[in-house]
Each structure stands twice: as C-alpha cells, then as structure tokens.
Motif scaffolding. Sequence first.
Motif, PDB file in Angstrom:
ATOM      1  N   CYS A 382       5.453  -2.020   8.113  1.00 29.52           N
ATOM      2  CA  CYS A 382       4.384  -2.902   7.622  1.00 29.52           C
ATOM      3  C   CYS A 382       4.964  -4.129   6.930  1.00 29.52           C
ATOM      4  O   CYS A 382       4.408  -5.230   7.027  1.00 29.52           O
ATOM      5  CB  CYS A 382       3.472  -2.145   6.654  1.00 29.52           C
ATOM      6  SG  CYS A 382       2.433  -0.900   7.433  1.00 29.52           S
ATOM      7  N   PHE A 392       0.145  -4.625  12.664  1.00 25.75           N
ATOM      8  CA  PHE A 392       0.163  -4.279  11.240  1.00 25.75           C
ATOM      9  C   PHE A 392      -1.007  -3.362  10.895  1.00 25.75           C
ATOM     10  O   PHE A 392      -0.826  -2.343  10.211  1.00 25.75           O
ATOM     11  CB  PHE A 392       0.103  -5.546  10.376  1.00 25.75           C
ATOM     12  CG  PHE A 392      -0.080  -5.265   8.908  1.00 25.75           C
ATOM     13  CD1 PHE A 392       1.011  -5.038   8.089  1.00 25.75           C
ATOM     14  CD2 PHE A 392      -1.358  -5.205   8.348  1.00 25.75           C
ATOM     15  CE1 PHE A 392       0.841  -4.771   6.734  1.00 25.75           C
ATOM     16  CE2 PHE A 392      -1.534  -4.941   6.993  1.00 25.75           C
ATOM     17  CZ  PHE A 392      -0.433  -4.717   6.192  1.00 25.75           C
ATOM     18  N   TRP A 396      -0.651   0.290   9.412  1.00 24.97           N
ATOM     19  CA  TRP A 396      -1.194   0.557   8.071  1.00 24.97           C
ATOM     20  C   TRP A 396      -2.175   1.729   8.107  1.00 24.97           C
ATOM     21  O   TRP A 396      -2.119   2.626   7.259  1.00 24.97           O
ATOM     22  CB  TRP A 396      -1.875  -0.690   7.530  1.00 24.97           C
ATOM     23  CG  TRP A 396      -2.336  -0.553   6.104  1.00 24.97           C
ATOM     24  CD1 TRP A 396      -3.565  -0.132   5.683  1.00 24.97           C
ATOM     25  CD2 TRP A 396      -1.579  -0.813   4.918  1.00 24.97           C
ATOM     26  NE1 TRP A 396      -3.637  -0.120   4.317  1.00 24.97           N
ATOM     27  CE2 TRP A 396      -2.424  -0.540   3.815  1.00 24.97           C
ATOM     28  CE3 TRP A 396      -0.292  -1.266   4.685  1.00 24.97           C
ATOM     29  CZ2 TRP A 396      -2.008  -0.691   2.506  1.00 24.97           C
ATOM     30  CZ3 TRP A 396       0.130  -1.422   3.367  1.00 24.97           C
ATOM     31  CH2 TRP A 396      -0.719  -1.139   2.301  1.00 24.97           C
ATOM     32  N   ARG A 418      -2.064  -8.717   1.690  1.00 21.79           N
ATOM     33  CA  ARG A 418      -1.093  -8.451   2.756  1.00 21.79           C
ATOM     34  C   ARG A 418      -0.587  -9.720   3.432  1.00 21.79           C
ATOM     35  O   ARG A 418       0.550  -9.773   3.904  1.00 21.79           O
ATOM     36  CB  ARG A 418      -1.706  -7.512   3.801  1.00 21.79           C
ATOM     37  CG  ARG A 418      -2.962  -8.058   4.485  1.00 21.79           C
ATOM     38  CD  ARG A 418      -3.691  -6.956   5.236  1.00 21.79           C
ATOM     39  NE  ARG A 418      -4.908  -7.421   5.916  1.00 21.79           N
ATOM     40  CZ  ARG A 418      -6.077  -7.634   5.314  1.00 21.79           C
ATOM     41  NH1 ARG A 418      -6.189  -7.450   3.997  1.00 21.79           N
ATOM     42  NH2 ARG A 418      -7.129  -8.031   6.000  1.00 21.79           N
ATOM     43  N   SER A 422       3.513  -9.439   4.154  1.00 22.10           N
ATOM     44  CA  SER A 422       3.886  -8.877   5.449  1.00 22.10           C
ATOM     45  C   SER A 422       4.261  -9.999   6.424  1.00 22.10           C
ATOM     46  O   SER A 422       3.519 -10.975   6.578  1.00 22.10           O
ATOM     47  CB  SER A 422       2.740  -8.057   6.036  1.00 22.10           C
ATOM     48  OG  SER A 422       3.047  -7.647   7.351  1.00 22.10           O
TER      49      SER A 422
END
Length: 666
Positions: A382, A392, A396, A418, A422
């Motif tokens: 991730c 992703f 997740w 995020r 990420s």
Amino acid sequence: MPMEGIICLIPDINEDTNAVAKVTKEKVQCFNSSNELELRLVVGQQFSCPDEAYTLYVKYAISKGFSVRKGKNYTFWKSSEIRAKLFLCNKEGESQRKSSKEVDNKQYYNLDTREKCGAQLYIAREKDSPWKVIKFVIEHTHELAASDELHLLKSARKISEAKSGTLESLVNAGIKTIHAFNYMEKECGGPEKVGFLKKDAYNLINQIKNSRISGGDCQQVFNHFQSRVTENSGFYWDADFDQEGKMYNFFWRDNRCCMDYECFGDIVTFDTTYLTNRYQLICAPFIGINHHGQNIMFGCAFLLDEKTSSFEWLFKAFLKAMGNKHPQTIFTDQCQAMINAIENVFPHTHHRLCQWHINKNAPSHFGSLNSEPEFKSLWKRCMKYCESEMEFEETWDEMMNKFKLHHHTWLNQMYKIRKKWSTAFSRDKFNCGLKSTSRSESANNALKEMCTRSTSLYDFVIGFEEVVRKWRTNEKEEDFRCKNGRPFLVVKNNPLLAQAAKVYTCAIYLKFQKELQEGTMGHAVVDVIPLEGISRMYKIKSHGIDKRVRTIVFDKSSQELKCSCKKFEYSGILCAHALKVLDHENVIEIPEKCINRRWTKEMKSRIHVVLHGESSEGSDLEESEMVFTNSTMRFVYDLVMQSKSHLETRKLLKDALENVALQLDS
C-alpha cells in the motif's frame, strides 16, 4: 650557586653523554634564570606599577614550577586608591574539598588544589611613592612542576593574538575546535610549545561566540544580512515580529538560491526536525535536487514554534522571495499545522508526506500486527508498490478484511490522507522519484556537523553558508566532469546509450543505462496489439519475480510513449518497459518528448528556461521578468568568470556587451 644544585646534574655514566649534556645545560639555565628573578624580587626592590611586579613574579613562578593567583588588594584609609597588593601561589589557602555526598552527585567536579602554601609576593607603597617589595616568601609546601610540565601551569598558558586569530579562522572554516587545536599543536612542534591547553582553546572559542551574542545575537544576524544585501542586490531576507517588536521568525536566501529554484524548484523537501537548542528555535531549510541528483539549497528559516500561522508566514515569505512560483511537489513530515499551511498557501502544489517518518511511527500503532509478516507485506504494498489507485484500494481492502481492522483508529486516519503518502496516488506527478524527506535529513546532518547544540544564530548562519558553499562547489566540479568527458557505455555501439551519454549528466546517465539493461535483458514482450493508425499497445513482463504485466502505448508518428508504471511521469527517466519497446521497434534515438530537460547537461547554463521560452502554468509577467533577470545574470556572470583570466577574452566580452548596449539604446 649551591653545590647540591650542581651535583644533582651529574649524568649517569651509562647514559648518552650528549643527550644528558643537553638536559643539564637546560636545567642549569633554568636554575640561573630563577635565581636571577629571585634577586629582582627581594625585599626593598622597587617597581613603577603593580603589573610590572606581577609579570616578573609570574616569570619567576613558571621558572620554579608553580602558578600565581592574585590575592587581596588593600586601599588607603577612606579611599578607593590601592596601596598594597598580594600575589600568591595558587595552592595557597585551606582545602575546599566538598563532602563525598556532594561530589558523588556530580558527573564532573574540580580537583581540590589548596595545600596551605605560604609562598607569596607582597608589594605596597606610600602616597605618591613607588611600589616596593615588602614580603617575598619562596618556600612551598608542595611538589613543584617538573621542567617538562611547566607548559601545563595556568600562569604559563596564554593564547597570543596571532594564535587566537588562527584558531578562530579554523573554527569558522568548519573545523571542530579539537581538530583545530591538534593542528596547531603539530605546527608548533608539540603540546609543550603551543602555549595553551585544549580547554583554553574551547574557552576562547566560547568567549568569541559570547561576545557576538552580547552585542545582540539577532542584531548580529540582521547586520550580516544587511551587509549581504549591500554587496549583492539579489540577497533576500524577511522577518516576522511579535507585538512587542521582538523577532518571531525569519527567512533568508541568496541570489543563487533563487536562480536554482527557477531551474529545479519543481521539487522541494521541507523538514523541521532539527532544532538549534540554545534558543530552541526550529531550523527549516528548503531543499531541492539539481540535475546531478545532488542537494541544493533554496533558502532557510528559523521558526519560534510550529503553529499554522508561523508556517503560513514562512511559506508566503518563500513565495515572495521566489517570484510567486509554486513548487509542483513538496515533501514534509506529518505535521498537521504544516499540512494546514500548505493547503492555504500552496493550494495547487502536490503535498507528499514522508514515508520514512510514517514507517518509523507506524509500529507504535500496530501492536500485535508487528509480528504478522503478511500484514507487513500488505502495508508495504500500500505504501509504495501499488501502481494504480484501483490496485491500492484492492490491497487496502484485503489488508483490512483479512486482519479485521475496520475499527483501527490510526489506519482509518491514514486512509483519509492516503493521497499524501501512497505512491499509487502520485505516479502521474513529477517528484524526482522521492518517497521521503531524506534530502532534508542529509542537509540537517550536514548542518549538525557544522554547528553544535549551543551554536548561536549568527554562527549558524555562517555555518549554513559554508554548507551551501560546499554543495555548490560539488555541483561545479560535477558540471566540469560532465563537460569534459562521457561515461563508458556498457554496450559500445548502442545508439540510445550513446545519445543518453551525450545528453544526460553522468549521474542520470547511469540510471538510464540501468533501466535500458533491465529492459532489454530482463523483460519480454508478451503481446503486441495494433491500435488506431500506427499506434501499438505492448504488454511487457519481467523475467524476475515480479510477474506483473505492464502496458505501453507507443505512437510512432508522435514518438510518444505511455507506460502503466508511469516511471517517466514521476521520475523523468524512461522505464525499462518503455525502453524494451524502443528496442523492439528498432528506434535508435530517444524521443524528444521522453527527455526531461531538468536532467540534462544544458541545465548547468541556468538559461534554458529563457532560451526555450518555457514557463510554468499560470506564470505572470512579474514571474517571467524574474526568470529572465536571474537566468541572464547567471549567464553573464559565468561569461565574466570564464574571460577574466586573459586580456583577449576580457576585451572580447566587453566589446560584445558594449555592442548589445548600443543596440538596446537604438
């Protein structure tokens, strides 16, 4: 001369005669010197002033092997005028040893040196009369220093003005005090000849620093900034003051910082984890990356606190100093006040959170999950291995469902932000391939080596300028290396490598070469799908453990490449998959659209923005003027430096500039 003094100097017959004769001569000279000084200090001897008597007594003390301490002064009746002075052996007086309990509570403590020694020189005078020796006691109650220990006596230690200047210059040049002292010891021929001890050197440097602070540390800094403005109109600084007029925050950058920002200001890393502990001010450097992949400085600030208002003031000052040009991407740590300020001041800048800080902090929130290898693998995916937002989300969800983490407070908070941490959400944003504020960390380490925890603001600014100077020297050396040679090609006749070696800087060429090797030898074409016109879609797969299939769209007419990994978009260097396609298509030249100018050798000229007419989106006339001014100034400066060594080149440049001036006037 007492006979005993001569007998004790007779050498042993087994000793080297020459060596002993030399020692004997030195001891006799020392003995004669001390006796001569004794005669000049006998009762009744006169002096014009107390300092004359003190200086003579110190010389006598050093020759004998003890140190002198100034004792009590006596004044005339109902007057402040001194009539008598007392100079003592430093071992005079009662023991001042503290109880063992007091001593044990301290890590370091001073030795007790008092031994009731009665040796002294007492001088006095009548009104309007010369000073006379009234009492001179030569007996000591303790062992005197040996001839090879005399340089350790406090009275014998003195830092001359010349040595003081040398020591200060060495420390100002970034050399640690201990190393500067060791250097001076060697230059003088040993510790007994340098004239002072290591602790004296430290005391001197601290006194110099304190003298700067006593004049007002902030004022020293501001005076320095003002002098920089006077000598260089491109220098910029700004300060924030509270209601009482006291300095709250301040920021500065020189003209070179601004010009570097015009070329490399697409990426900025900003970290505030380094504090200057004397005032607990927060050091906040703005760091970038040049075309060699080296650190460059865009400016630095001191902040009193980490409130949103302080960061907003700083970011606005930074923008003002940089012609209102916003960075494309900024890396910071996970500070909410900083996040708020960036959203307000840099609304169009892609804000990335440092993955290193997140991973360092994460284990404290994972608890028993730290012992789950599968969880850690999913978390890592991730963080940096998902190549799309969809991937992703799938990863997740798998992690949350498998370990039943839907109510995990920290992970839910991280999911909300995020897009800031990420890599799946930043692959189409240029960021030089960075994932953390490690560039700022390395800058902080460089500053920590230059400055200690007790460093004043003024000394920090001087140290900061020295760090920046070294960085710029490294860049200049790398520019020269790239200009005067090319790297060796792993495949001599490969046209793509030959072009890359010609276009890219050496550091970036090596990255390109690695991608080309991996693409041609480590990947395979698994499918080619014709698209509209002469475009094709390639499916590329690695021969290694990564079984993911990447898709690359290649438009032959426009020479445009688009890979699903998006490495070129975020790093500016073609990926192995795209290079595999070029090799498969027998393309012998890197497409123009696939060469990111910031990684090329031509960036060293600092004028490509003006020459190619490029500018960032949303730039206004004021910014364009600033780009032109800074870039052209740098260009002319480089020409001046190249031509200054020869009369012919000086005349050539002068004639050219005069010709331009005439054309502008007309």
